[in-house]
Write a protein that holds these residues in place. Structure first.
Motif, PDB file in Angstrom:
ATOM      1  N   ARG A  98       1.818   5.691   0.817  1.00  0.00           N
ATOM      2  CA  ARG A  98       2.081   4.504   1.628  1.00  0.00           C
ATOM      3  C   ARG A  98       3.168   3.679   0.949  1.00  0.00           C
ATOM      4  O   ARG A  98       3.399   3.811  -0.251  1.00  0.00           O
ATOM      5  CB  ARG A  98       0.820   3.642   1.790  1.00  0.00           C
ATOM      6  N   ASN A  99       3.808   2.865   1.743  1.00  0.00           N
ATOM      7  CA  ASN A  99       4.835   1.982   1.191  1.00  0.00           C
ATOM      8  C   ASN A  99       4.184   0.736   0.613  1.00  0.00           C
ATOM      9  O   ASN A  99       3.234   0.197   1.175  1.00  0.00           O
ATOM     10  CB  ASN A  99       5.832   1.581   2.279  1.00  0.00           C
ATOM     11  N   PHE A 100       4.672   0.291  -0.518  1.00  0.00           N
ATOM     12  CA  PHE A 100       4.186  -0.950  -1.097  1.00  0.00           C
ATOM     13  C   PHE A 100       5.379  -1.727  -1.634  1.00  0.00           C
ATOM     14  O   PHE A 100       6.368  -1.157  -2.092  1.00  0.00           O
ATOM     15  CB  PHE A 100       3.158  -0.683  -2.205  1.00  0.00           C
ATOM     16  N   GLN A 101       5.263  -3.052  -1.546  1.00  0.00           N
ATOM     17  CA  GLN A 101       6.370  -3.913  -1.937  1.00  0.00           C
ATOM     18  C   GLN A 101       6.354  -4.244  -3.420  1.00  0.00           C
ATOM     19  O   GLN A 101       7.396  -4.393  -4.042  1.00  0.00           O
ATOM     20  CB  GLN A 101       6.340  -5.209  -1.102  1.00  0.00           C
ATOM     21  N   GLU A 102       5.161  -4.387  -3.982  1.00  0.00           N
ATOM     22  CA  GLU A 102       5.031  -4.765  -5.379  1.00  0.00           C
ATOM     23  C   GLU A 102       4.013  -3.865  -6.068  1.00  0.00           C
ATOM     24  O   GLU A 102       3.097  -3.341  -5.438  1.00  0.00           O
ATOM     25  CB  GLU A 102       4.579  -6.223  -5.505  1.00  0.00           C
ATOM     26  N   ILE A 103       4.196  -3.718  -7.364  1.00  0.00           N
ATOM     27  CA  ILE A 103       3.280  -2.902  -8.156  1.00  0.00           C
ATOM     28  C   ILE A 103       1.867  -3.469  -8.083  1.00  0.00           C
ATOM     29  O   ILE A 103       0.887  -2.721  -8.020  1.00  0.00           O
ATOM     30  CB  ILE A 103       3.758  -2.822  -9.613  1.00  0.00           C
ATOM     31  N   ASP A 104       1.750  -4.786  -8.086  1.00  0.00           N
ATOM     32  CA  ASP A 104       0.421  -5.412  -8.032  1.00  0.00           C
ATOM     33  C   ASP A 104      -0.337  -4.975  -6.791  1.00  0.00           C
ATOM     34  O   ASP A 104      -1.559  -4.791  -6.829  1.00  0.00           O
ATOM     35  CB  ASP A 104       0.551  -6.937  -8.050  1.00  0.00           C
ATOM     36  N   ASP A 105       0.382  -4.829  -5.690  1.00  0.00           N
ATOM     37  CA  ASP A 105      -0.237  -4.385  -4.438  1.00  0.00           C
ATOM     38  C   ASP A 105      -0.823  -2.987  -4.596  1.00  0.00           C
ATOM     39  O   ASP A 105      -1.956  -2.707  -4.189  1.00  0.00           O
ATOM     40  CB  ASP A 105       0.810  -4.413  -3.325  1.00  0.00           C
ATOM     41  N   LEU A 106      -0.053  -2.096  -5.203  1.00  0.00           N
ATOM     42  CA  LEU A 106      -0.522  -0.723  -5.432  1.00  0.00           C
ATOM     43  C   LEU A 106      -1.729  -0.710  -6.370  1.00  0.00           C
ATOM     44  O   LEU A 106      -2.720  -0.021  -6.114  1.00  0.00           O
ATOM     45  CB  LEU A 106       0.602   0.119  -6.026  1.00  0.00           C
ATOM     46  N   ARG A 329      -5.131   8.586 -12.411  1.00  0.00           N
ATOM     47  CA  ARG A 329      -4.142   8.171 -13.414  1.00  0.00           C
ATOM     48  C   ARG A 329      -2.881   9.028 -13.318  1.00  0.00           C
ATOM     49  O   ARG A 329      -1.767   8.536 -13.518  1.00  0.00           O
ATOM     50  CB  ARG A 329      -4.742   8.196 -14.826  1.00  0.00           C
ATOM     51  N   SER A 330      -3.024  10.317 -12.984  1.00  0.00           N
ATOM     52  CA  SER A 330      -1.842  11.176 -12.832  1.00  0.00           C
ATOM     53  C   SER A 330      -1.008  10.742 -11.634  1.00  0.00           C
ATOM     54  O   SER A 330       0.228  10.663 -11.713  1.00  0.00           O
ATOM     55  CB  SER A 330      -2.275  12.634 -12.663  1.00  0.00           C
ATOM     56  N   ALA A 331      -1.697  10.458 -10.511  1.00  0.00           N
ATOM     57  CA  ALA A 331      -0.984  10.032  -9.304  1.00  0.00           C
ATOM     58  C   ALA A 331      -0.313   8.681  -9.519  1.00  0.00           C
ATOM     59  O   ALA A 331       0.822   8.457  -9.069  1.00  0.00           O
ATOM     60  CB  ALA A 331      -1.955   9.972  -8.124  1.00  0.00           C
ATOM     61  N   LEU A 332      -0.987   7.775 -10.210  1.00  0.00           N
ATOM     62  CA  LEU A 332      -0.421   6.448 -10.458  1.00  0.00           C
ATOM     63  C   LEU A 332       0.810   6.538 -11.353  1.00  0.00           C
ATOM     64  O   LEU A 332       1.832   5.881 -11.093  1.00  0.00           O
ATOM     65  CB  LEU A 332      -1.468   5.546 -11.092  1.00  0.00           C
ATOM     66  N   SER A 333       0.728   7.335 -12.405  1.00  0.00           N
ATOM     67  CA  SER A 333       1.856   7.487 -13.311  1.00  0.00           C
ATOM     68  C   SER A 333       3.083   7.997 -12.567  1.00  0.00           C
ATOM     69  O   SER A 333       4.200   7.485 -12.742  1.00  0.00           O
ATOM     70  CB  SER A 333       1.480   8.452 -14.442  1.00  0.00           C
ATOM     71  N   GLN A 334       2.899   9.001 -11.715  1.00  0.00           N
ATOM     72  CA  GLN A 334       4.011   9.576 -10.964  1.00  0.00           C
ATOM     73  C   GLN A 334       4.576   8.566  -9.963  1.00  0.00           C
ATOM     74  O   GLN A 334       5.793   8.427  -9.808  1.00  0.00           O
ATOM     75  CB  GLN A 334       3.553  10.836 -10.231  1.00  0.00           C
ATOM     76  N   GLN A 335       3.678   7.835  -9.304  1.00  0.00           N
ATOM     77  CA  GLN A 335       4.123   6.856  -8.315  1.00  0.00           C
ATOM     78  C   GLN A 335       4.940   5.737  -8.958  1.00  0.00           C
ATOM     79  O   GLN A 335       5.975   5.319  -8.428  1.00  0.00           O
ATOM     80  CB  GLN A 335       2.906   6.248  -7.608  1.00  0.00           C
ATOM     81  N   LEU A 336       4.494   5.256 -10.100  1.00  0.00           N
ATOM     82  CA  LEU A 336       5.217   4.185 -10.790  1.00  0.00           C
ATOM     83  C   LEU A 336       6.563   4.667 -11.322  1.00  0.00           C
ATOM     84  O   LEU A 336       7.551   3.929 -11.293  1.00  0.00           O
ATOM     85  CB  LEU A 336       4.366   3.625 -11.936  1.00  0.00           C
ATOM     86  N   LEU A 337       6.609   5.902 -11.785  1.00  0.00           N
ATOM     87  CA  LEU A 337       7.866   6.449 -12.284  1.00  0.00           C
ATOM     88  C   LEU A 337       8.899   6.519 -11.157  1.00  0.00           C
ATOM     89  O   LEU A 337      10.061   6.158 -11.328  1.00  0.00           O
ATOM     90  CB  LEU A 337       7.633   7.836 -12.882  1.00  0.00           C
ATOM     91  N   GLU A 338       8.460   6.953  -9.991  1.00  0.00           N
ATOM     92  CA  GLU A 338       9.365   7.019  -8.841  1.00  0.00           C
ATOM     93  C   GLU A 338       9.793   5.613  -8.407  1.00  0.00           C
ATOM     94  O   GLU A 338      10.941   5.390  -8.024  1.00  0.00           O
ATOM     95  CB  GLU A 338       8.682   7.732  -7.665  1.00  0.00           C
ATOM     96  N   TYR A 339       8.877   4.675  -8.500  1.00  0.00           N
ATOM     97  CA  TYR A 339       9.187   3.295  -8.106  1.00  0.00           C
ATOM     98  C   TYR A 339      10.245   2.699  -9.026  1.00  0.00           C
ATOM     99  O   TYR A 339      11.219   2.086  -8.567  1.00  0.00           O
ATOM    100  CB  TYR A 339       7.912   2.463  -8.161  1.00  0.00           C
ATOM    101  N   TYR A 340      10.082   2.892 -10.329  1.00  0.00           N
ATOM    102  CA  TYR A 340      11.030   2.333 -11.270  1.00  0.00           C
ATOM    103  C   TYR A 340      12.409   2.961 -11.126  1.00  0.00           C
ATOM    104  O   TYR A 340      13.436   2.326 -11.388  1.00  0.00           O
ATOM    105  CB  TYR A 340      10.517   2.511 -12.709  1.00  0.00           C
ATOM    106  N   ARG A 341      12.431   4.246 -10.769  1.00  0.00           N
ATOM    107  CA  ARG A 341      13.716   4.909 -10.585  1.00  0.00           C
ATOM    108  C   ARG A 341      14.496   4.319  -9.419  1.00  0.00           C
ATOM    109  O   ARG A 341      15.704   4.346  -9.374  1.00  0.00           O
ATOM    110  CB  ARG A 341      13.499   6.410 -10.362  1.00  0.00           C
TER     111      ARG A 341
END
Length: 341
Positions: A98-106, A329-341
């Protein structure tokens, strides 16, 4: 060293007790297990497991319940990590596809989902990074003398705080100050900007700008909040469902512990890459001794280390919890890495 039959009996008692919360007797075990022995033989095996400290007897029942040592033996020697069920896979999709605007939301969505899945209390910490930088600062008029200060950092985080200007003061009075901050401080690490605020920045600004000291304090407060190590909690009240013989004061202190990022990082630790199961006294904190904590850190390259933890009773479904924490934790790590990129 336990025999195969003793291992089977211990694992079955732990599984049944997690489901029912009731002591397990020899007749129940005979009904569930394909054992060609008498009820007396099963009782003898249970007595041996009790002598080894792996089971304990409840006063109100002839059955046995697992001890802390029994749970530890089960986790270390008998537990097998489960494959993810369709329900869990659907849960992962709801959170991460899903789309999220901020990390806090995720983060909040994730802990709420995990709490709903488990019925336990879930705690998560964002990656702790020293390289968060100021991307922009602006002031937005709201109504009358009400102003919103907005800070954006390079990780996409937006932090805001409203304040009231003194009567007779216009937001335009602060335009030069906002422009000065954006020209001189953008792209600097937040930690360095905070140091500058307590150093020579006020003196530098006063050479060209009439600087309200209160405004610089506000700017510093919003900056500090932008790198504050937030704790995200799902199932906040779930802990009350498995709080045993705890006073109201103990429960209050437990909530204070869960709300403290510093304390939770100390409890969870960051040295291990695997999923860690801490049972009862192993948590190293008296407030957590009635509970078990299944936790794992996750790493986001160049952005730091975060953590996920599930707090539940010592009779929790350990194999399920380990699988859930590992998957999320694996899914979150990957999602955050893509977000930061």
């Amino acid at each position: 060293m336990l025999t195969d039959r003793q291992r089977l009996i211990l694992a079955t008692i732990i599984r049944d007790y997690a489901k029912t919360g009731k002591a397990v007797g020899s007749k129940t075990l005979l009904g569930e297990l394909d054992l060609t022995v008498s009820s007396a033989t099963v009782r003898n095996e249970m007595a041996l497991l009790e002598e080894l400290g792996l089971l304990q007897k409840e006063h109100t029942s002839s059955g046995r319940v697992p001890s802390q040592r029994g749970y530890r033996y089960y986790v270390d020697e008998l537990m097998h990590q489960h494959h993810l069920s369709k329900v869990v896979q659907q849960s992962l999709e709801r959170v991460f596809n899903r789309n999220f605007q901020e990390i806090d939301d995720l983060m909040q969505t994730m802990v709420d989902e995990l709490a709903s899945l488990t019925g336990y209390t879930v705690v998560a910490l964002k990656p702790e990074s020293a390289d968060i930088r100021l991307s922009g600062f602006r002031l937005v008029p709201i109504n009358g003398q009400q102003i919103m200060a907005i800070i954006v950092t390079n990780d996409g985080q937006v932090t805001s705080q409203s304040f009231r200007l003194p009567e007779g003061t216009s937001v335009r009075y602060l335009d030069d100050m906002v422009d000065y901050i954006n020209r001189t401080l953008v792209n600097q690490p937040i930690i360095e900007v905070l140091r500058t605020l307590t150093g020579d920045l006020p003196w530098q600004m006063e050479r060209t700008i009439r600087t309200p000291v209160a405004f610089l304090q506000l700017f510093g407060d919003v900056l500090a909040r932008s790198i504050h190590d937030n704790v995200f909690i799902g199932g906040y009240l779930n802990v009350l469902d498995f709080t045993v013989d705890s006073s109201l004061q103990d429960v209050k202190q437990l909530y204070q512990l869960l709300d403290s990022a510093q304390d939770m990082r100390r409890v969870v630790g960051t040295a291990n890459d695997g999923v860690i199961v801490q049972i009862g006294d192993e948590n190293g904190n008296d407030l957590l001794s009635p509970y078990s904590l299944v936790s794992a850190t996750y790493r986001v390259a160049q952005y730091g280390v975060g953590a996920i933890a599930i707090l539940g009773p010592t009779s929790m479904r350990y194999a399920d919890m380990v699988s859930l924490v590992d998957a999320f934790r694996s899914a979150l790590s990957q999602q955050l890495l893509e977000y930061y990129r």
